[in-house]
Each structure stands twice: as structure tokens, then as C-alpha cells.
Design a protein around this motif. Structure first.
Motif, PDB file in Angstrom:
ATOM      1  N   LYS A  55      35.918 -45.250 -11.445  1.00  0.00           N
ATOM      2  CA  LYS A  55      36.910 -46.204 -11.954  1.00  0.00           C
ATOM      3  C   LYS A  55      36.564 -46.738 -13.335  1.00  0.00           C
ATOM      4  O   LYS A  55      37.449 -47.184 -14.067  1.00  0.00           O
ATOM      5  N   THR A  56      35.300 -46.712 -13.697  1.00  0.00           N
ATOM      6  CA  THR A  56      34.874 -47.298 -14.970  1.00  0.00           C
ATOM      7  C   THR A  56      34.487 -46.254 -16.007  1.00  0.00           C
ATOM      8  O   THR A  56      33.942 -46.595 -17.052  1.00  0.00           O
ATOM      9  N   SER A  57      34.755 -44.986 -15.737  1.00  0.00           N
ATOM     10  CA  SER A  57      34.369 -43.921 -16.663  1.00  0.00           C
ATOM     11  C   SER A  57      35.571 -43.058 -16.998  1.00  0.00           C
ATOM     12  O   SER A  57      36.501 -42.909 -16.197  1.00  0.00           O
ATOM     13  N   SER A  58      35.538 -42.473 -18.192  1.00  0.00           N
ATOM     14  CA  SER A  58      36.543 -41.472 -18.528  1.00  0.00           C
ATOM     15  C   SER A  58      36.214 -40.204 -17.750  1.00  0.00           C
ATOM     16  O   SER A  58      35.091 -40.030 -17.276  1.00  0.00           O
ATOM     17  N   ALA A  59      37.208 -39.343 -17.600  1.00  0.00           N
ATOM     18  CA  ALA A  59      36.970 -38.191 -16.733  1.00  0.00           C
ATOM     19  C   ALA A  59      37.745 -36.967 -17.204  1.00  0.00           C
ATOM     20  O   ALA A  59      38.760 -37.068 -17.894  1.00  0.00           O
ATOM     21  N   SER A  60      37.214 -35.810 -16.826  1.00  0.00           N
ATOM     22  CA  SER A  60      37.894 -34.544 -17.066  1.00  0.00           C
ATOM     23  C   SER A  60      37.636 -33.663 -15.843  1.00  0.00           C
ATOM     24  O   SER A  60      36.708 -32.846 -15.822  1.00  0.00           O
ATOM     25  N   TYR A  61      38.453 -33.882 -14.799  1.00  0.00           N
ATOM     26  CA  TYR A  61      38.233 -33.192 -13.532  1.00  0.00           C
ATOM     27  C   TYR A  61      39.133 -31.971 -13.419  1.00  0.00           C
ATOM     28  O   TYR A  61      40.227 -31.918 -13.981  1.00  0.00           O
ATOM     29  N   ASP A  62      38.674 -31.005 -12.665  1.00  0.00           N
ATOM     30  CA  ASP A  62      39.494 -29.872 -12.242  1.00  0.00           C
ATOM     31  C   ASP A  62      39.805 -30.115 -10.773  1.00  0.00           C
ATOM     32  O   ASP A  62      38.934 -29.993  -9.914  1.00  0.00           O
ATOM     33  N   LEU A  63      41.037 -30.491 -10.502  1.00  0.00           N
ATOM     34  CA  LEU A  63      41.395 -30.874  -9.132  1.00  0.00           C
ATOM     35  C   LEU A  63      42.480 -29.965  -8.572  1.00  0.00           C
ATOM     36  O   LEU A  63      43.398 -30.416  -7.877  1.00  0.00           O
ATOM     37  N   SER A  64      42.343 -28.697  -8.866  1.00  0.00           N
ATOM     38  CA  SER A  64      43.199 -27.718  -8.208  1.00  0.00           C
ATOM     39  C   SER A  64      42.808 -27.661  -6.732  1.00  0.00           C
ATOM     40  O   SER A  64      41.757 -28.164  -6.324  1.00  0.00           O
ATOM     41  N   THR A  65      43.648 -27.032  -5.935  1.00  0.00           N
ATOM     42  CA  THR A  65      43.381 -26.966  -4.491  1.00  0.00           C
ATOM     43  C   THR A  65      42.040 -26.308  -4.207  1.00  0.00           C
ATOM     44  O   THR A  65      41.247 -26.794  -3.389  1.00  0.00           O
ATOM     45  N   ASP A  66      41.756 -25.208  -4.895  1.00  0.00           N
ATOM     46  CA  ASP A  66      40.484 -24.505  -4.678  1.00  0.00           C
ATOM     47  C   ASP A  66      39.293 -25.383  -5.052  1.00  0.00           C
ATOM     48  O   ASP A  66      38.270 -25.394  -4.344  1.00  0.00           O
ATOM     49  N   LEU A  80      41.364 -38.167  -7.904  1.00  0.00           N
ATOM     50  CA  LEU A  80      42.784 -37.871  -8.089  1.00  0.00           C
ATOM     51  C   LEU A  80      43.513 -39.040  -8.738  1.00  0.00           C
ATOM     52  O   LEU A  80      44.334 -38.859  -9.649  1.00  0.00           O
ATOM     53  N   SER A  81      43.220 -40.256  -8.283  1.00  0.00           N
ATOM     54  CA  SER A  81      43.856 -41.448  -8.853  1.00  0.00           C
ATOM     55  C   SER A  81      43.470 -41.633 -10.310  1.00  0.00           C
ATOM     56  O   SER A  81      44.295 -41.996 -11.145  1.00  0.00           O
ATOM     57  N   ALA A  82      42.201 -41.379 -10.620  1.00  0.00           N
ATOM     58  CA  ALA A  82      41.739 -41.531 -12.002  1.00  0.00           C
ATOM     59  C   ALA A  82      42.374 -40.481 -12.910  1.00  0.00           C
ATOM     60  O   ALA A  82      42.617 -40.740 -14.097  1.00  0.00           O
ATOM     61  N   SER A  83      42.656 -39.308 -12.358  1.00  0.00           N
ATOM     62  CA  SER A  83      43.254 -38.250 -13.158  1.00  0.00           C
ATOM     63  C   SER A  83      44.728 -38.498 -13.434  1.00  0.00           C
ATOM     64  O   SER A  83      45.273 -38.039 -14.432  1.00  0.00           O
ATOM     65  N   ASN A  84      45.390 -39.245 -12.533  1.00  0.00           N
ATOM     66  CA  ASN A  84      46.820 -39.531 -12.690  1.00  0.00           C
ATOM     67  C   ASN A  84      47.060 -40.984 -12.330  1.00  0.00           C
ATOM     68  O   ASN A  84      47.517 -41.291 -11.235  1.00  0.00           O
ATOM     69  N   PRO A  85      46.740 -41.923 -13.227  1.00  0.00           N
ATOM     70  CA  PRO A  85      46.807 -43.346 -12.903  1.00  0.00           C
ATOM     71  C   PRO A  85      48.205 -43.847 -12.589  1.00  0.00           C
ATOM     72  O   PRO A  85      48.363 -44.900 -11.983  1.00  0.00           O
TER      73      PRO A  85
END
Length: 284
Positions: free
Chosen positions: A46-57, A76-81
Motif C-alpha cells: 500500500k505504501t510502495s509504487s509497483a509494477s506487477y504482472d498479474l495475468s492469470t498464469d 490487484l488493488s494497488a495495480s488498479n486503484p
């Protein structure tokens, strides 16, 4: 002095480095395998910037690496606030745009818009025709009228066949803005314009009236009289949203969509005040 300056500079560099850190799938896995626990990891997310890969796989891969469901949900929430929130409009003319529940008048013009109609609640009941009822021993009818404060509605239109939109709770199933407009009265769960009656209101000094009952020697009736009802058509635009239009041209005057008529306390037909919620409007 030089030492203090050096320490301050180091602290600033460390803080800047920490704030500039960008989390990714690998760092979350590392935090999980370090045994920090969900609470600490979620706080970090919640307190950091992020660059996640959250595809189903990748979500499946995170789970296999021991990342818990709550942590993945936080990612997921952090990726799409904006996910899970609904942007409401009070005046958009497009019924596909989410609106807070209520009844809206479509306003014509160069830029069409919608205007929300606030419900007006009748504040008392008035009895008419008592003398005729008494003199004819009940052959003549005595009427009960719900009184609505004010001689004119706040919402008005110049259209003789205005268009209305009804937005019910079903139109925004994920929203917290529910059960506000429709939460009182006898009809707590209103889902269709079919539960409303369109009526013409009689203008009186300081009020408007709608006949909601009658009684004579043959018996008593409650609710809007058949001859006082104005027919209207409606169609579902999308789940929870309906477009409604009077079947006939409305003459200039006061009107309203009425629902939730209940009798108050007190004995007898007119012993208690009638309560009606009316979405009122004027035709100019």
C-alpha cells in the motif's frame, strides 16, 4: 558539524531510495518467503509504487510460491486503484452512465441532461365532501386527499410528454449508494416503475393535493382512484434502469409519480394521516 551533515545526507538518501523502490512479483515473493506475514507485506504494498504482472498464469505462479490470497488481492488493488469504485453522474443524459438511485427528468436542449427529482412527502390528509356524505346518509362519496406542501414543484419542464428515467439499486449492484431513495415507505424494495402511479395534483393555496381514498355507503377505497391515474409506458434500458413516458400529452399543471401510500394511526377511515412519497414535477 560535518559529521551531522553527512549523517543527515545518508538518512535522506536512504529515505529517497526506499520511497523510490518499485515492487514487483519477485520482491513480493521474497518478502513472503522471508516470513514477514500478510499484514506487513500488505502495508508495504500500500505504501510502495509497483509494477506487477498479474495475468492469470502469474497469479497462479504467485500462489505456488506461497503468496497468500489477501496479499495477491492487495497487489490487484494497488495495480488498479479505481477498481470497485463507481463514478456517478447526477446530470449525464446517457442512461448507461451510473446515476445515484432515483427518478430523473430528461431535460431537452442543445446539451441534453438529466435532473434528479427529490421525493416530496405528504404532510397531512384532508377530508372533502363530508357535508354531502352526511346529508345523503353516505350515498355521496367522501374523499381523502394527501396534501403536499408548496404550490409548485421544484422540477419543471416545458415538454407535454416529458421523458423520465428510473434508476433502481440493481443498476449499480457493486455500489454502496443503495437503499437510500427506496428505503422508506411501505414499498422498501422498489424495482420497477410499475409500482408507481402518475397523477395530476390539484393546486391549492400553499399546497397541492392528490385524492388517495374515498368512502360512501357502498364501502371504502384506498389508493389513487382509477380515473385520477395517468397511464404511462416504460421500457427497461438496462438492468435497474427504465425509461418512462406518459401516453398522452400533459396539460400545464402539477404532476407526480406516487408510491408508498400508508395509513397512519387513529381509528376510522380518516383517523390517521395518509403518507405518500411523490416525485413531483410541473409542466409549464
Amino acid at each position: 558539524m560535518i559529521v551531522r551533515t553527512f549523517i543527515a545526507a545518508m538518512a535522506l538518501a536512504i529515505t529517497t531510495s526506499a520511497s523510490a523502490e518499485t515492487l514487483n512479483n519477485g520482491t513480493v515473493i521474497a518478502l513472503t518467503q522471508a516470513g514477514l506475514g500478510d499484514e506487513a507485506i500488505i502495508a508495504k504494498i500500500k505504501t510502495s509504487s509497483a509494477s506487477y504482472d498479474l495475468s492469470t498464469d502469474q497469479i497462479i505462479a504467485l500462489k505456488k510460491q506461497g503468496v497468500s490470497g489477501p496479499v495477491i488481492a492487495a497487489m490487484l488493488s494497488a495495480s488498479n486503484p479505481t477498481a470497485g469504485t463507481t463514478a456517478f453522474s447526477m446530470d449525464a443524459a446517457d442512461p448507461a452512465v451510473p446515476h445515484p438511485p432515483g427518478v430523473y427528468l430528461l431535460v431537452d436542449g442543445p446539451t441534453p441532461s438529466m435532473k434528479r427529482i427529490d421525493a416530496t412527502v405528504s404532510n397531512q390528509a384532508k377530508t372533502g365532501g363530508i357535508l354531502g356524505y352526511a346529508l345523503t346518509s353516505g350515498i355521496a362519496s367522501m374523499s381523502i386527499k394527501a396534501a403536499i406542501p408548496g404550490e409548485s414543484a421544484r422540477t419543471n419542464t416545458i415538454s407535454a410528454q416529458p421523458v423520465f428515467y428510473f434508476f433502481f439499486d440493481e443498476s449499480n449492484p457493486d455500489s454502496a449508494r443503495q437503499a437510500v431513495t427506496w428505503s422508506s415507505g411501505s414499498n422498501a424494495s422498489v424495482t420497477s416503475p410499475n409500482e408507481f402511479t402518475l397523477v395530476k395534483l390539484d393546486q391549492k393555496k400553499g399546497r397541492r393535493e392528490a385524492r388517495v381514498g374515498s368512502m360512501n355507503i357502498g364501502g371504502a377505497k384506498t389508493g389513487v382512484m382509477d380515473k385520477d391515474q395517468i397511464p404511462f409506458d416504460y421500457d427497461m434500458v438496462r438492468p435497474g434502469v427504465f425509461k418512462a413516458t406518459p401516453r398522452m400529452a400533459l396539460k400545464p399543471g402539477e404532476y407526480g409519480f406516487m408510491y408508498a401510500i400508508t395509513g397512519g394511526g387513529g381509528g376510522g377511515f380518516a383517523g390517521g394521516a395518509m403518507t405518500a412519497r411523490i416525485f413531483d414535477f410541473s409542466v409549464r
